[in-house]
Write a protein that holds these residues in place. Sequence first.
Motif, PDB file in Angstrom:
ATOM      1  N   HIS A 118      51.404  37.139  53.742  1.00  0.00           N
ATOM      2  CA  HIS A 118      50.374  36.152  54.062  1.00  0.00           C
ATOM      3  C   HIS A 118      49.108  36.818  54.600  1.00  0.00           C
ATOM      4  N   ARG A 119      49.269  37.840  55.408  1.00  0.00           N
ATOM      5  CA  ARG A 119      48.092  38.542  55.938  1.00  0.00           C
ATOM      6  C   ARG A 119      47.297  39.206  54.829  1.00  0.00           C
ATOM      7  N   ALA A 120      48.001  39.750  53.847  1.00  0.00           N
ATOM      8  CA  ALA A 120      47.319  40.462  52.763  1.00  0.00           C
ATOM      9  C   ALA A 120      46.737  39.520  51.720  1.00  0.00           C
ATOM     10  N   GLU A 121      47.463  38.441  51.419  1.00  0.00           N
ATOM     11  CA  GLU A 121      47.080  37.586  50.292  1.00  0.00           C
ATOM     12  C   GLU A 121      46.644  36.180  50.686  1.00  0.00           C
ATOM     13  N   ARG A 122      46.851  35.821  51.951  1.00  0.00           N
ATOM     14  CA  ARG A 122      46.466  34.503  52.474  1.00  0.00           C
ATOM     15  C   ARG A 122      47.222  33.346  51.842  1.00  0.00           C
ATOM     16  N   THR A 123      48.333  33.630  51.226  1.00  0.00           N
ATOM     17  CA  THR A 123      49.155  32.580  50.613  1.00  0.00           C
ATOM     18  C   THR A 123      50.564  33.105  50.405  1.00  0.00           C
ATOM     19  N   LEU A 124      51.537  32.183  50.480  1.00  0.00           N
ATOM     20  CA  LEU A 124      52.920  32.500  50.120  1.00  0.00           C
ATOM     21  C   LEU A 124      53.377  31.658  48.932  1.00  0.00           C
ATOM     22  N   SER A 125      52.427  31.016  48.278  1.00  0.00           N
ATOM     23  CA  SER A 125      52.763  30.115  47.178  1.00  0.00           C
ATOM     24  C   SER A 125      53.314  30.888  45.985  1.00  0.00           C
ATOM     25  N   ILE A 126      54.420  30.393  45.438  1.00  0.00           N
ATOM     26  CA  ILE A 126      54.990  31.019  44.247  1.00  0.00           C
ATOM     27  C   ILE A 126      54.246  30.592  42.990  1.00  0.00           C
ATOM     28  N   HIS A 127      53.306  29.662  43.118  1.00  0.00           N
ATOM     29  CA  HIS A 127      52.549  29.201  41.951  1.00  0.00           C
ATOM     30  C   HIS A 127      51.328  30.070  41.695  1.00  0.00           C
ATOM     31  N   ASP A 128      51.149  31.097  42.498  1.00  0.00           N
ATOM     32  CA  ASP A 128      49.981  31.946  42.332  1.00  0.00           C
ATOM     33  C   ASP A 128      50.361  33.423  42.363  1.00  0.00           C
ATOM     34  N   ILE A 129      51.489  33.748  41.715  1.00  0.00           N
ATOM     35  CA  ILE A 129      51.903  35.152  41.602  1.00  0.00           C
ATOM     36  C   ILE A 129      51.162  35.734  40.407  1.00  0.00           C
ATOM     37  N   THR A 130      49.893  36.072  40.631  1.00  0.00           N
ATOM     38  CA  THR A 130      49.012  36.478  39.536  1.00  0.00           C
ATOM     39  C   THR A 130      48.396  37.851  39.756  1.00  0.00           C
ATOM     40  N   THR A 131      48.847  38.571  40.776  1.00  0.00           N
ATOM     41  CA  THR A 131      48.366  39.934  40.993  1.00  0.00           C
ATOM     42  C   THR A 131      49.574  40.830  41.233  1.00  0.00           C
ATOM     43  N   PRO A 132      49.440  42.129  40.955  1.00  0.00           N
ATOM     44  CA  PRO A 132      50.561  43.044  41.200  1.00  0.00           C
ATOM     45  C   PRO A 132      51.029  43.035  42.655  1.00  0.00           C
ATOM     46  N   ALA A 133      50.102  42.946  43.596  1.00  0.00           N
ATOM     47  CA  ALA A 133      50.480  42.960  45.012  1.00  0.00           C
ATOM     48  C   ALA A 133      51.338  41.752  45.354  1.00  0.00           C
ATOM     49  N   ARG A 134      50.929  40.583  44.906  1.00  0.00           N
ATOM     50  CA  ARG A 134      51.700  39.372  45.194  1.00  0.00           C
ATOM     51  C   ARG A 134      53.081  39.440  44.550  1.00  0.00           C
ATOM     52  N   GLU A 135      53.158  40.004  43.370  1.00  0.00           N
ATOM     53  CA  GLU A 135      54.459  40.086  42.723  1.00  0.00           C
ATOM     54  C   GLU A 135      55.388  41.033  43.473  1.00  0.00           C
ATOM     55  N   ARG A 136      54.860  42.130  43.974  1.00  0.00           N
ATOM     56  CA  ARG A 136      55.696  43.058  44.737  1.00  0.00           C
ATOM     57  C   ARG A 136      56.224  42.395  46.006  1.00  0.00           C
TER      58      ARG A 136
END
Length: 266
Positions: A119-137
């Motif tokens: 959340h600190r890095a991406e400002r979201t925990l939503s699984i509907h927005d796994i659209t970047t490599p960082a979020r997927e990791r």
Amino acid sequence: MTATDRTMLSKVPLVTLAFWVIKILATTVGETGADYLNFNLGFGLTATSLFTAAMLAGFLWLQLREDRYVAWLYWICVVFLSIVGTLITDNLSDNFGVSLYVTTALFAVALAGTFIAWHRAERTLSIHDITTPARERYYWLAILFTFALGTAAGDLISEQMGLGYTLTGVIIGGLIVLITIGYYAKVLGPVLAFWAAYVMTRPLGASMGDFLTQAPRDGGLGLSTMTISAVFLVIIVVLVAYLTISKIDVERDMAASLEQQPLGSS
């Protein structure tokens, strides 16, 4: 997030009934599959752990290379994460003698830490927005910890506390019902409800797997781990094939993009 970061289509499926059915079946296969390799084939806990970890690493590498959701690859990663998550807890308990109380607390802290960092890095925990490599990791790391936490908590309740597999399954099932009611009553937000249910389905599936395969003297039905694993894997394959063809678990914008691609493109 820069423009070049957002180069992927959604990497995870929509949450449908099929999603939860496959998730629970994958969880059960994680329990029975690990037991089959460990005991029936005589690999032993260490060799089984190394083998499945290597398989998981290979499939996750393929998954991370994709720029969109691919049903069969996504669910293979989930199955192997289930097995590896089970084995991490088993190794800590059996090989190192770590109490299930400690492992449950440890993985709860690890999962919470993953969510905080995400959340600190991406400002979201939503699984509907796994659209970047960082979020997927972050997403896959969180899923690994949900499996390890679910295994530890399920074993703690059913074995250490002596409640047995059936009662544990009933308790966990009841908690999932409460989470579902809380979501539809708008008491729980969608992110909290999803991840809470995701954690709970792990001990539910594990309890179901243990109930089916453990010896009657231990409170189970004594069915073959190979048979249960094979049957559930077949069901998973059929459901994933259905999702691949129907695309009902694909984001609408992603489905439109796929339909516009030339035949034979990746």
